[in-house]
Design an enzyme around this catalytic site. Structure first.
Site, PDB file in Angstrom:
ATOM      1  N   HIS A   9     -31.181  15.110 -30.287  1.00  0.00           N
ATOM      2  CA  HIS A   9     -29.863  14.882 -30.911  1.00  0.00           C
ATOM      3  C   HIS A   9     -29.978  14.570 -32.409  1.00  0.00           C
ATOM      4  O   HIS A   9     -28.972  14.570 -33.112  1.00  0.00           O
ATOM      5  CB  HIS A   9     -29.057  13.805 -30.154  1.00  0.00           C
ATOM      6  CG  HIS A   9     -29.438  12.388 -30.479  1.00  0.00           C
ATOM      7  ND1 HIS A   9     -28.594  11.325 -30.232  1.00  0.00           N
ATOM      8  CD2 HIS A   9     -30.566  11.853 -31.031  1.00  0.00           C
ATOM      9  CE1 HIS A   9     -29.183  10.202 -30.615  1.00  0.00           C
ATOM     10  NE2 HIS A   9     -30.377  10.504 -31.102  1.00  0.00           N
ATOM     11  N   ASP A  38     -45.933  10.151 -32.243  1.00  0.00           N
ATOM     12  CA  ASP A  38     -44.875   9.943 -33.252  1.00  0.00           C
ATOM     13  C   ASP A  38     -45.514   9.958 -34.627  1.00  0.00           C
ATOM     14  O   ASP A  38     -46.748  10.068 -34.757  1.00  0.00           O
ATOM     15  CB  ASP A  38     -44.142   8.605 -33.006  1.00  0.00           C
ATOM     16  CG  ASP A  38     -42.710   8.612 -33.569  1.00  0.00           C
ATOM     17  OD1 ASP A  38     -42.545   8.835 -34.796  1.00  0.00           O
ATOM     18  OD2 ASP A  38     -41.766   8.395 -32.802  1.00  0.00           O
TER      19      ASP A  38
HETATM   20  C1  LIG Z   1     -34.110   8.293 -32.505  1.00  0.00           C
HETATM   21  S1  LIG Z   1     -35.826   7.889 -32.573  1.00  0.00           S
HETATM   22  C2  LIG Z   1     -36.233   7.840 -30.853  1.00  0.00           C
HETATM   23  C3  LIG Z   1     -37.413   6.991 -30.559  1.00  0.00           C
HETATM   24  C4  LIG Z   1     -37.765   6.867 -29.069  1.00  0.00           C
HETATM   25  N1  LIG Z   1     -37.990   8.176 -28.451  1.00  0.00           N
HETATM   26  C5  LIG Z   1     -36.671   6.140 -28.336  1.00  0.00           C
HETATM   27  O1  LIG Z   1     -35.832   6.778 -27.706  1.00  0.00           O
HETATM   28  O2  LIG Z   1     -36.646   4.898 -28.412  1.00  0.00           O
HETATM   29  C6  LIG Z   1     -36.553   9.402 -33.141  1.00  0.00           C
HETATM   30  C7  LIG Z   1     -38.063   9.333 -33.314  1.00  0.00           C
HETATM   31  O3  LIG Z   1     -38.516  10.628 -33.775  1.00  0.00           O
HETATM   32  C8  LIG Z   1     -39.601  10.387 -34.646  1.00  0.00           C
HETATM   33  N2  LIG Z   1     -39.854  11.558 -35.515  1.00  0.00           N
HETATM   34  C9  LIG Z   1     -39.087  12.031 -36.527  1.00  0.00           C
HETATM   35  N3  LIG Z   1     -39.665  13.119 -37.083  1.00  0.00           N
HETATM   36  C10 LIG Z   1     -40.827  13.317 -36.390  1.00  0.00           C
HETATM   37  C11 LIG Z   1     -41.855  14.295 -36.480  1.00  0.00           C
HETATM   38  N4  LIG Z   1     -41.800  15.270 -37.408  1.00  0.00           N
HETATM   39  N5  LIG Z   1     -42.877  14.233 -35.608  1.00  0.00           N
HETATM   40  C12 LIG Z   1     -42.952  13.238 -34.673  1.00  0.00           C
HETATM   41  N6  LIG Z   1     -41.977  12.282 -34.526  1.00  0.00           N
HETATM   42  C13 LIG Z   1     -40.938  12.331 -35.386  1.00  0.00           C
HETATM   43  C14 LIG Z   1     -39.168   9.171 -35.427  1.00  0.00           C
HETATM   44  O4  LIG Z   1     -40.253   8.557 -36.076  1.00  0.00           O
HETATM   45  C15 LIG Z   1     -38.521   8.327 -34.330  1.00  0.00           C
HETATM   46  O5  LIG Z   1     -39.433   7.431 -33.767  1.00  0.00           O
END
Ligand SMILES: C[S@@+](CC[C@H](N)C(=O)[O-])C[C@H]1O[C@@H](n2cnc3c(N)ncnc32)[C@H](O)[C@@H]1O
Length: 318
Positions: free
Chosen positions: A232, A193
């Protein structure tokens, strides 16, 4: 079962923002924690949280009418199962604060233009904003933990070999994968992440590591890839590019597991039909139906092997 009349149906929807905001007020003021030892007069709750006693009573009375808190005697409130869930650190309390705060303000600007309201209002995308607001980032990482039991049950239903290395792409603070590894003692995990996620480092060790980076650049190699409520968040083109990054790192026999909703046709109530609008307001993301998932997986280099209501399994397309 009693039919809901047309006016009651509308009223229950029209007042939704008041419920959303009231939950946030109660959680922000720490009321669920203050009531964890037993019922208390609202005057005491108000004093502890520097709130106005009359305003707080009205907020709690409205919530109690929906089973969140209970008014045992005039002005004396206690927790219910639902309000107990709102205690700090549980995930639901943090979710309520985000929903009734920055998300509610964003949703107030939701329109049918198709453009996300968040960047228009805050001048940046949601993830960059979170990076600039560490308290909200920490709240967000905890909020994502709510509902993890059901998600682990879904993951457990997969026919795992039992010795895989799973890469949780966009795995947040790692709590989901850490819990899953407890019931899969032969597996190893990599949480991938953005570096700024707020994590409890004590959950990482021999079998679970955190790797910081962007899933638009590269992801670690593993036997299986988990995307839990990631795709999503993004429009089709961007979501396909995340899949292509994974496809580039994945061995040909790798398994892809997506924990996201598959929106069924028809008019039945289904939570993700509402979450879809939050995605539209915040991120230009979307919830998808089966045909949309098939097209997205194909564009990303994967073929689906199973569709559940909230889980999709796929393999690399040759
Ligand atoms: C809706 S959260 C889901 C977190 C986890 N998978 C869960 O279901 O509890 C989306 C995640 O995508 C990560 N994210 C957003 N842009 C990202 C990127 N460019 N590379 C890696 N992670 C990213 C955010 O930091 C966040 O933790």
């Amino acid at each position: 079962m009693s039919e809901v009349g047309a006016e009651e149906r509308l009223w229950n929807l029209v007042r939704g923002a008041l419920a959303t905001r009231s939950l946030a007020i109660a959680a922000e003021l720490g009321v669920p924690d203050a009531l964890s030892g037993g019922p208390q007069p609202v005057a005491d709750l108000a004093r502890e949280s520097s709130a106005d006693a009359d305003a707080l009573r009205r907020v709690l009375r409205a919530l109690a009418s929906e089973g969140v808190f209970i008014e045992h005697a005039p002005g004396v409130f206690g927790n219910t199962d639902a309000s107990e869930l709102l205690r700090a650190g549980s995930g639901w309390g943090e979710f309520a604060v985000l929903f009734g705060g920055v998300w509610l303000r964003t949703v107030a600007e939701l329109d049918a233009s198709g453009d996300p309201a968040f960047p228009r209002m805050y001048g940046t995308d949601f993830w960059s904003w979170l990076a600039q607001h560490p308290d909200d980032r920490a709240r967000f990482d905890l909020a994502m933990g709510q509902g993890s039991e059901a998600r682990i049950e879904r993951l457990n239903a997969i026919a795992w070999r039992g010795d895989e290395t799973i890469v949780d792409v966009g795995g947040g603070n790692g709590s989901l994968l850490a819990e899953f590894l407890k019931v899969q003692p032969g597996m190893r995990g990599i949480v991938f992440d953005l570096p700024e996620t707020v994590r409890d480092e004590s959950i990482f060790g021999d079998r679970l590591e955190f790797v910081g980076g962007s899933f638009f650049e590269r992801v670690p190699t593993g036997d299986a890839y988990l995307l839990a409520t990631i795709l999503h968040d993004w429009d089709d083109e961007t979501a396909a590019s995340i899949l292509r990054t994974i496809r580039a790192a994945a061995p040909p026999e790798a398994r892809l597991v997506i924990l996201d909703a598959v929106v069924p046709p028809g008019n039945e109530p289904f939570g993700p039909k509402w979450l879809d609008l939050l995605m539209l307001a915040l991120l230009a993301g979307r919830e998808r139906d089966e045909a949309q998932w098939r097209a997205l997986l194909d564009a990303g280099g994967f073929k689906p092997v199973r569709f559940g209501e909230r889980l999709i399994e796929a393999r690399c397309r040759s």
